[in-house]
Write an enzyme that holds these catalytic residues in place. Sequence first.
Site, PDB file in Angstrom:
ATOM      1  N   ASN A 121     139.198  22.962 -20.063  1.00 28.06           N
ATOM      2  CA  ASN A 121     139.944  24.168 -19.699  1.00 28.06           C
ATOM      3  C   ASN A 121     140.543  24.719 -20.983  1.00 28.06           C
ATOM      4  OD1 ASN A 121     141.747  26.084 -18.788  1.00 28.06           O
ATOM      5  ND2 ASN A 121     143.150  24.627 -17.824  1.00 28.06           N
ATOM      6  N   LYS A 129     142.136  27.428 -21.473  1.00 24.32           N
ATOM      7  CA  LYS A 129     143.347  28.228 -21.287  1.00 24.32           C
ATOM      8  C   LYS A 129     143.219  29.539 -22.100  1.00 24.32           C
ATOM      9  CE  LYS A 129     145.695  23.964 -20.251  1.00 24.32           C
ATOM     10  NZ  LYS A 129     146.911  23.162 -20.249  1.00 24.32           N
ATOM     11  N   HIS A 189     145.869  25.958 -10.943  1.00 21.11           N
ATOM     12  CA  HIS A 189     146.390  25.212 -12.095  1.00 21.11           C
ATOM     13  C   HIS A 189     147.919  25.349 -12.120  1.00 21.11           C
ATOM     14  CE1 HIS A 189     147.296  24.019 -16.175  1.00 21.11           C
ATOM     15  NE2 HIS A 189     146.141  23.392 -16.182  1.00 21.11           N
ATOM     16  N   GLU A 232     149.951  25.816 -14.420  1.00 18.71           N
ATOM     17  CA  GLU A 232     150.477  26.923 -15.232  1.00 18.71           C
ATOM     18  C   GLU A 232     150.453  28.222 -14.448  1.00 18.71           C
ATOM     19  OE1 GLU A 232     148.025  26.257 -18.683  1.00 18.71           O
ATOM     20  OE2 GLU A 232     149.126  24.405 -19.079  1.00 18.71           O
ATOM     21  N   GLU A 292     146.817  16.702 -11.657  1.00 19.18           N
ATOM     22  CA  GLU A 292     147.383  16.892 -12.988  1.00 19.18           C
ATOM     23  C   GLU A 292     148.902  16.877 -12.892  1.00 19.18           C
ATOM     24  OE1 GLU A 292     144.572  19.165 -15.808  1.00 19.18           O
ATOM     25  OE2 GLU A 292     145.547  20.640 -14.544  1.00 19.18           O
ATOM     26  N   GLY A 325     149.714  18.747 -21.819  1.00 20.40           N
ATOM     27  CA  GLY A 325     150.050  19.217 -23.156  1.00 20.40           C
ATOM     28  C   GLY A 325     151.196  18.476 -23.814  1.00 20.40           C
ATOM     29  N   SER A 328     146.834  15.441 -20.840  1.00 23.18           N
ATOM     30  CA  SER A 328     146.810  14.690 -22.105  1.00 23.18           C
ATOM     31  C   SER A 328     145.677  13.675 -22.195  1.00 23.18           C
ATOM     32  CB  SER A 328     148.170  14.021 -22.359  1.00 23.18           C
ATOM     33  OG  SER A 328     149.170  15.010 -22.555  1.00 23.18           O
TER      34      SER A 328
HETATM   35  P1  PGA Z   1     146.008  18.991 -21.629  1.00 24.77           P
HETATM   36  O1  PGA Z   1     145.855  20.045 -20.413  1.00 24.77           O
HETATM   37  O2  PGA Z   1     144.733  18.168 -21.665  1.00 24.77           O
HETATM   38  O3  PGA Z   1     146.197  19.838 -22.863  1.00 24.77           O
HETATM   39  O4  PGA Z   1     147.192  18.139 -21.316  1.00 24.77           O
HETATM   40  C1  PGA Z   1     145.259  19.651 -19.210  1.00 24.77           C
HETATM   41  C2  PGA Z   1     145.182  20.824 -18.251  1.00 24.77           C
HETATM   42  O5  PGA Z   1     146.138  21.607 -18.169  1.00 24.77           O
HETATM   43  O6  PGA Z   1     144.158  20.987 -17.572  1.00 24.77           O
END
Ligand code: PGA
Length: 239
Positions: free
Chosen positions: A9, A11, A89, A91, A157, A163, A202
């Site tokens: 992903n 983003k 997601h 976010e 997640e 992140g 992560s």
């Molecule tokens: P990350 O993000 O691997 O940077 O922690 C995962 C995600 O949001 O799908």
Amino acid sequence: MAGSLIVGNWKMNGLGDSVAEIAAIAGSGRPDLWVAPPFTLIDRAVIVAAGAVSIGGQDCHAKVSGAHTGCVSAAMLADLGAGFVIVGHSERRADMHETDADVRAKALAGQAAGLQIIVCVGETEAQRDAGTAEAVVGAQLAGSLPDSLDGLVVAYEPVWAIGTGRTPTPEDVAAIHGFIRGQLQARYGLNGRGVRILYGGSVKPENAALLLGQANVGGALVGGASLTATSFLGIAAAA
Ligand code: PGA
């Protein structure tokens, strides 16, 4: 684990030269690698992926078309050659105030367009600390999942792991993935056994084998470490 699905992903990252990373991922010959670049790169990504990597969207609108400035429909993604769409997601749930009902409507739109759909769920740190992680995830599943299993993938997640470089313990991953499996079987019966459940948050080449080795973990949803072919393929190699 063999047969793991690894999904990148990107983003809001990536300009035109980034499609070279997708070309490199496609050149690896490794199956079950999917990448969701920003909408702006999907058409170029589909071309360089040459069918070896499935390209998808990070979101879609619930409607097929209409007066929704700035939005992209699932039908538009399918028209570009996308194979999947991520919905719900964390976010987007946080930044765009998407509700479970919104996420479900988008999942239905993705299915109607013939896409595979990755429905994301996960608790915040405060919710985990309060002991409500399963209740939160259970409610998100109940409200966000479509009635049909067509093309369905679930991604767990934990918001606090995205992140941050932090991950749940392997035991905690196994526990909540087992809980999600139980919820899927309660809802869909025996067919719920076959739904792939991804872990996200992560994931890196260094921790992928441990996380992906847990029961009911069928792959990974990867943010930061998906931005270069080297680290993304490092995760795939450990899977
Ligand atoms: P990350 O993000 O691997 O940077 O922690 C995962 C995600 O949001 O799908």
